[in-house]
Design a protein around this motif. Structure first.
Motif, PDB file in Angstrom:
ATOM      1  N   THR A   1       9.284 -17.828  23.671  1.00  0.00           N
ATOM      2  CA  THR A   1       8.658 -16.892  24.451  1.00  0.00           C
ATOM      3  C   THR A   1       8.713 -15.403  24.143  1.00  0.00           C
ATOM      4  O   THR A   1       7.944 -14.683  24.471  1.00  0.00           O
ATOM      5  N   ARG A   2       9.919 -15.082  23.363  1.00  0.00           N
ATOM      6  CA  ARG A   2       9.849 -13.649  23.102  1.00  0.00           C
ATOM      7  C   ARG A   2       8.588 -13.042  22.271  1.00  0.00           C
ATOM      8  O   ARG A   2       8.381 -11.992  22.700  1.00  0.00           O
ATOM      9  N   LYS A   3       8.344 -13.741  21.331  1.00  0.00           N
ATOM     10  CA  LYS A   3       7.200 -13.161  20.487  1.00  0.00           C
ATOM     11  C   LYS A   3       5.869 -13.064  21.449  1.00  0.00           C
ATOM     12  O   LYS A   3       5.215 -12.131  21.301  1.00  0.00           O
ATOM     13  N   HIS A   4       5.708 -14.171  22.264  1.00  0.00           N
ATOM     14  CA  HIS A   4       4.582 -14.253  23.121  1.00  0.00           C
ATOM     15  C   HIS A   4       4.472 -12.916  23.893  1.00  0.00           C
ATOM     16  O   HIS A   4       3.565 -12.172  24.407  1.00  0.00           O
ATOM     17  N   VAL A   5       5.569 -12.574  24.754  1.00  0.00           N
ATOM     18  CA  VAL A   5       5.657 -11.450  25.512  1.00  0.00           C
ATOM     19  C   VAL A   5       5.501 -10.275  24.821  1.00  0.00           C
ATOM     20  O   VAL A   5       4.831  -9.160  25.272  1.00  0.00           O
ATOM     21  N   GLY A   6       6.114 -10.015  23.506  1.00  0.00           N
ATOM     22  CA  GLY A   6       5.869  -8.895  22.625  1.00  0.00           C
ATOM     23  C   GLY A   6       4.413  -8.810  22.459  1.00  0.00           C
ATOM     24  O   GLY A   6       3.828  -7.525  22.489  1.00  0.00           O
ATOM     25  N   ASN A   7       3.517  -9.723  22.026  1.00  0.00           N
ATOM     26  CA  ASN A   7       2.032  -9.725  21.935  1.00  0.00           C
ATOM     27  C   ASN A   7       1.403  -9.347  23.190  1.00  0.00           C
ATOM     28  O   ASN A   7       0.552  -8.636  23.096  1.00  0.00           O
ATOM     29  N   ILE A   8       1.718  -9.931  24.295  1.00  0.00           N
ATOM     30  CA  ILE A   8       1.340  -9.445  25.644  1.00  0.00           C
ATOM     31  C   ILE A   8       1.543  -7.802  25.678  1.00  0.00           C
ATOM     32  O   ILE A   8       0.399  -6.950  26.137  1.00  0.00           O
TER      33      ILE A   8
ATOM     34  N   LEU B   1      12.543  -8.000  30.518  1.00  0.00           N
ATOM     35  CA  LEU B   1      12.973  -7.951  29.338  1.00  0.00           C
ATOM     36  C   LEU B   1      14.146  -8.375  28.966  1.00  0.00           C
ATOM     37  O   LEU B   1      14.529  -8.926  27.857  1.00  0.00           O
ATOM     38  N   ASP B   2      15.357  -7.963  29.558  1.00  0.00           N
ATOM     39  CA  ASP B   2      16.441  -8.166  29.386  1.00  0.00           C
ATOM     40  C   ASP B   2      17.494  -7.866  30.539  1.00  0.00           C
ATOM     41  O   ASP B   2      17.214  -7.248  31.427  1.00  0.00           O
ATOM     42  N   PHE B   3      18.693  -8.269  30.361  1.00  0.00           N
ATOM     43  CA  PHE B   3      19.758  -7.684  31.396  1.00  0.00           C
ATOM     44  C   PHE B   3      20.966  -7.749  30.412  1.00  0.00           C
ATOM     45  O   PHE B   3      21.462  -8.544  29.435  1.00  0.00           O
ATOM     46  N   ILE B   4      21.887  -6.744  30.430  1.00  0.00           N
ATOM     47  CA  ILE B   4      22.786  -6.264  29.504  1.00  0.00           C
ATOM     48  C   ILE B   4      24.124  -5.980  30.484  1.00  0.00           C
ATOM     49  O   ILE B   4      24.007  -5.438  31.407  1.00  0.00           O
ATOM     50  N   LYS B   5      25.147  -6.808  30.002  1.00  0.00           N
ATOM     51  CA  LYS B   5      26.445  -6.640  30.598  1.00  0.00           C
ATOM     52  C   LYS B   5      26.970  -4.765  30.311  1.00  0.00           C
ATOM     53  O   LYS B   5      26.701  -4.701  29.441  1.00  0.00           O
TER      54      LYS B   5
ATOM     55  N   THR C   1       5.106   2.675  24.702  1.00  0.00           N
ATOM     56  CA  THR C   1       3.640   2.286  24.791  1.00  0.00           C
ATOM     57  C   THR C   1       3.852   0.671  24.473  1.00  0.00           C
ATOM     58  O   THR C   1       4.945   0.013  24.215  1.00  0.00           O
ATOM     59  N   GLY C   2       2.741  -0.164  24.856  1.00  0.00           N
ATOM     60  CA  GLY C   2       2.521  -1.379  24.724  1.00  0.00           C
ATOM     61  C   GLY C   2       2.856  -1.699  23.333  1.00  0.00           C
ATOM     62  O   GLY C   2       3.629  -2.874  23.167  1.00  0.00           O
ATOM     63  N   ALA C   3       2.260  -1.063  22.263  1.00  0.00           N
ATOM     64  CA  ALA C   3       2.671  -1.392  20.807  1.00  0.00           C
ATOM     65  C   ALA C   3       4.173  -1.406  20.607  1.00  0.00           C
ATOM     66  O   ALA C   3       4.478  -2.033  19.983  1.00  0.00           O
ATOM     67  N   TYR C   4       4.660  -0.382  21.057  1.00  0.00           N
ATOM     68  CA  TYR C   4       6.175  -0.150  20.850  1.00  0.00           C
ATOM     69  C   TYR C   4       6.874  -1.212  21.568  1.00  0.00           C
ATOM     70  O   TYR C   4       7.949  -1.779  20.807  1.00  0.00           O
ATOM     71  N   LEU C   5       6.872  -1.374  22.585  1.00  0.00           N
ATOM     72  CA  LEU C   5       7.590  -2.540  23.431  1.00  0.00           C
ATOM     73  C   LEU C   5       7.136  -4.110  22.874  1.00  0.00           C
ATOM     74  O   LEU C   5       8.138  -4.974  22.862  1.00  0.00           O
ATOM     75  N   GLY C   6       5.961  -4.012  22.252  1.00  0.00           N
ATOM     76  CA  GLY C   6       5.710  -5.340  21.622  1.00  0.00           C
ATOM     77  C   GLY C   6       6.437  -5.546  20.443  1.00  0.00           C
ATOM     78  O   GLY C   6       6.471  -6.678  19.893  1.00  0.00           O
ATOM     79  N   GLU C   7       7.171  -4.592  19.708  1.00  0.00           N
ATOM     80  CA  GLU C   7       7.750  -4.576  18.424  1.00  0.00           C
ATOM     81  C   GLU C   7       8.819  -5.442  18.590  1.00  0.00           C
ATOM     82  O   GLU C   7       9.828  -5.563  19.158  1.00  0.00           O
TER      83      GLU C   7
END
Length: 135
Positions: A48-55, A96-100, A129-135
């Protein structure tokens, strides 16, 4: 999916009382191990990671990045990273993530010692931006 959606520990499937309930509902139930559930959730994340990036990359509005720190009941500290956007007049949230905090502390030490390369520093300070977060 229940374990992931409700933020339950993987080891809950080894809980004797839960297993009794499962067996009351279906005598021949085969409950996956905690390691199987962990592996399956990691695989779902990879798919699903790539799909979320595309969204995110295709979103034309504003994205709001949010950081939220908390400590779990077993005293582990985390930083949650979420993105928020408006879809059809309603706020939509994506985790997007959770980090210790241990990892975060290492990153801060690297930053303070100027160990990070210029491109990485540039990436950390870019606008979200959407494009930056999608990378």
């Amino acid at each position: 999916m229940w374990i992931s959606c409700r933020h339950r520990p993987f080891s809950i499937v080894e809980d004797p009382e839960l297993l009794v309930i499962f067996r009351m509902l279906y005598r021949k139930v085969k409950v996956p191990s905690a390691s199987t559930i962990s592996r399956d959730i990691r695989e779902i994340h990879l798919f699903t990671r790539k799909h979320v990036g595309n969204i995110l990359a295709s979103y034309e509005g504003h994205l709001h990045l949010c950081l939220d720190g908390w400590t779990s009941p077993n005293v582990f500290s985390f930083l949650g990273v979420t993105v928020h956007r408006v879809l059809e007049g309603k706020i939509n949230h994506l985790v997007l993530d959770f980090i210790k905090y241990v990892i975060l502390l290492s990153l801060l030490i690297c930053l303070s010692e100027s160990v990070l390369t210029d491109p990485l520093l540039d990436r950390l300070t870019k606008g979200y931006t959407g494009a930056y977060l999608g990378e």
